[in-house]
Design a protein around this motif. Sequence first.
Motif, PDB file in Angstrom:
ATOM      1  N   ILE A 204     -22.094 -21.491  10.825  1.00 56.93           N
ATOM      2  CA  ILE A 204     -21.550 -22.609  10.053  1.00 56.93           C
ATOM      3  C   ILE A 204     -22.576 -23.741   9.991  1.00 56.93           C
ATOM      4  O   ILE A 204     -22.849 -24.303   8.939  1.00 56.93           O
ATOM      5  N   LEU A 205     -23.170 -24.050  11.147  1.00 55.51           N
ATOM      6  CA  LEU A 205     -24.130 -25.159  11.197  1.00 55.51           C
ATOM      7  C   LEU A 205     -25.379 -24.838  10.381  1.00 55.51           C
ATOM      8  O   LEU A 205     -25.997 -25.722   9.811  1.00 55.51           O
ATOM      9  N   ARG A 206     -25.741 -23.558  10.320  1.00 59.54           N
ATOM     10  CA  ARG A 206     -26.940 -23.183   9.557  1.00 59.54           C
ATOM     11  C   ARG A 206     -26.707 -23.208   8.057  1.00 59.54           C
ATOM     12  O   ARG A 206     -27.579 -23.592   7.297  1.00 59.54           O
ATOM     13  N   ILE A 207     -25.510 -22.738   7.613  1.00 59.04           N
ATOM     14  CA  ILE A 207     -25.415 -22.501   6.173  1.00 59.04           C
ATOM     15  C   ILE A 207     -24.364 -23.301   5.397  1.00 59.04           C
ATOM     16  O   ILE A 207     -24.464 -23.400   4.187  1.00 59.04           O
ATOM     17  N   ALA A 208     -23.360 -23.856   6.096  1.00 56.88           N
ATOM     18  CA  ALA A 208     -22.268 -24.457   5.310  1.00 56.88           C
ATOM     19  C   ALA A 208     -22.513 -25.921   4.972  1.00 56.88           C
ATOM     20  O   ALA A 208     -23.045 -26.678   5.774  1.00 56.88           O
ATOM     21  N   ASN A 209     -22.127 -26.335   3.756  1.00 53.62           N
ATOM     22  CA  ASN A 209     -22.149 -27.750   3.365  1.00 53.62           C
ATOM     23  C   ASN A 209     -20.765 -28.356   3.534  1.00 53.62           C
ATOM     24  O   ASN A 209     -20.620 -29.531   3.789  1.00 53.62           O
ATOM     25  N   HIS A 210     -19.766 -27.507   3.308  1.00 55.53           N
ATOM     26  CA  HIS A 210     -18.392 -28.001   3.182  1.00 55.53           C
ATOM     27  C   HIS A 210     -17.518 -27.155   4.096  1.00 55.53           C
ATOM     28  O   HIS A 210     -17.677 -25.940   4.133  1.00 55.53           O
ATOM     29  N   ILE A 211     -16.606 -27.811   4.821  1.00 57.20           N
ATOM     30  CA  ILE A 211     -15.797 -27.097   5.813  1.00 57.20           C
ATOM     31  C   ILE A 211     -14.305 -27.288   5.546  1.00 57.20           C
ATOM     32  O   ILE A 211     -13.858 -28.412   5.291  1.00 57.20           O
ATOM     33  N   VAL A 212     -13.587 -26.190   5.619  1.00 58.71           N
ATOM     34  CA  VAL A 212     -12.127 -26.233   5.559  1.00 58.71           C
ATOM     35  C   VAL A 212     -11.654 -25.624   6.871  1.00 58.71           C
ATOM     36  O   VAL A 212     -11.924 -24.453   7.143  1.00 58.71           O
ATOM     37  N   TYR A 213     -10.990 -26.424   7.695  1.00 57.63           N
ATOM     38  CA  TYR A 213     -10.567 -25.928   9.002  1.00 57.63           C
ATOM     39  C   TYR A 213      -9.068 -25.660   8.986  1.00 57.63           C
ATOM     40  O   TYR A 213      -8.262 -26.527   8.651  1.00 57.63           O
ATOM     41  N   LEU A 214      -8.726 -24.432   9.345  1.00 56.59           N
ATOM     42  CA  LEU A 214      -7.351 -23.958   9.249  1.00 56.59           C
ATOM     43  C   LEU A 214      -6.791 -23.732  10.641  1.00 56.59           C
ATOM     44  O   LEU A 214      -7.475 -23.172  11.507  1.00 56.59           O
TER      45      LEU A 214
END
Length: 253
Positions: A204-214
């Motif tokens: 997640i830290l390497r590739i994501a710009n946007h996070i949706v936490y469920l």
Amino acid sequence: MEKVIEVKRLFAGFDGIEILSDVSFSASKGEVTAIIGGSGSGKTTILKHLLGLYDIQRGSVSVLGQDLSLLTEKEMNNLYLQMGVFYQDGALLNSLTVAENIALPLQQQSNLPDNLIEEIVRMKLGLVNLEEAYRLYPSQLSGGMLKRAALARAIAMDPPLLFCDEPGAGLDPVSLESLDHLIINLKNLLGMSIVIITHEVSSILRIANHIVYLDKGVVVFEGSTAEAIDSEITELNDFFSAILNNPYKTSRS
Ligand SMILES: Nc1ncnc2c1ncn2[C@@H]1O[C@H](COP(=O)(O)OP(=O)(O)O)[C@@H](O)[C@H]1O
Ligand SMILES: [Mg+2]
């Protein structure tokens, strides 16, 4: 920013048990959106809704600007051609060579001549650094190679939108890191938008710009990766703290 996905007030349940409760989020063009959360929180159920595999019981789901509940079967099939899906287990057919596996969607869904399909297959294998596997069968590949072959198949049709469900599952940390870099390179090269489901914090830290936490079918956070790391939400803190507080990891760099 242009949205490639918009989910509004989505509810879903099976046999009277609510699995998704009032889920709303969006994903923007050109970004990597990570849907994260513990096992059983509803991530795959969301993905199946995005892919049109479940009827929408309540709420709305739009993908690439189209409201899924308004589409005819033919329109849904056309939309489906614009989505690549990279599943957890790779899901290559064992009776076919790697090249034949990648050629399959092109043979089934395009009218391209065989020689052009062969050309495209070689190009996609090149993009995932797997030229040497052209004639090999899935059983002859390592775990990391299998993932790359499955990725090549997911992008065979040059989809503007790529879904990845736990792409790193079962990989060692080094192979996982190289798969992440590959996903980012492909995104930049092909201009794809990506929705990734994962619980690998390092990914997640390497590739994501946007996070949706469920959490248990509820979106408890939606925002940028930086906002997620600094969030005061306990569950999110716990999720990131294991890796961010470990002095031997450098994944935040
Ligand atoms: N088709 C189904 N029928 C009944 N229950 C389901 C079905 N699919 C998923 N579930 C349940 O919904 C919950 C969320 O599942 P899932 O979306 O697969 O979670 P995740 O991908 O986050 O691990 C789980 O409790 C699971 O058992
Ligand atoms: Mg899942």
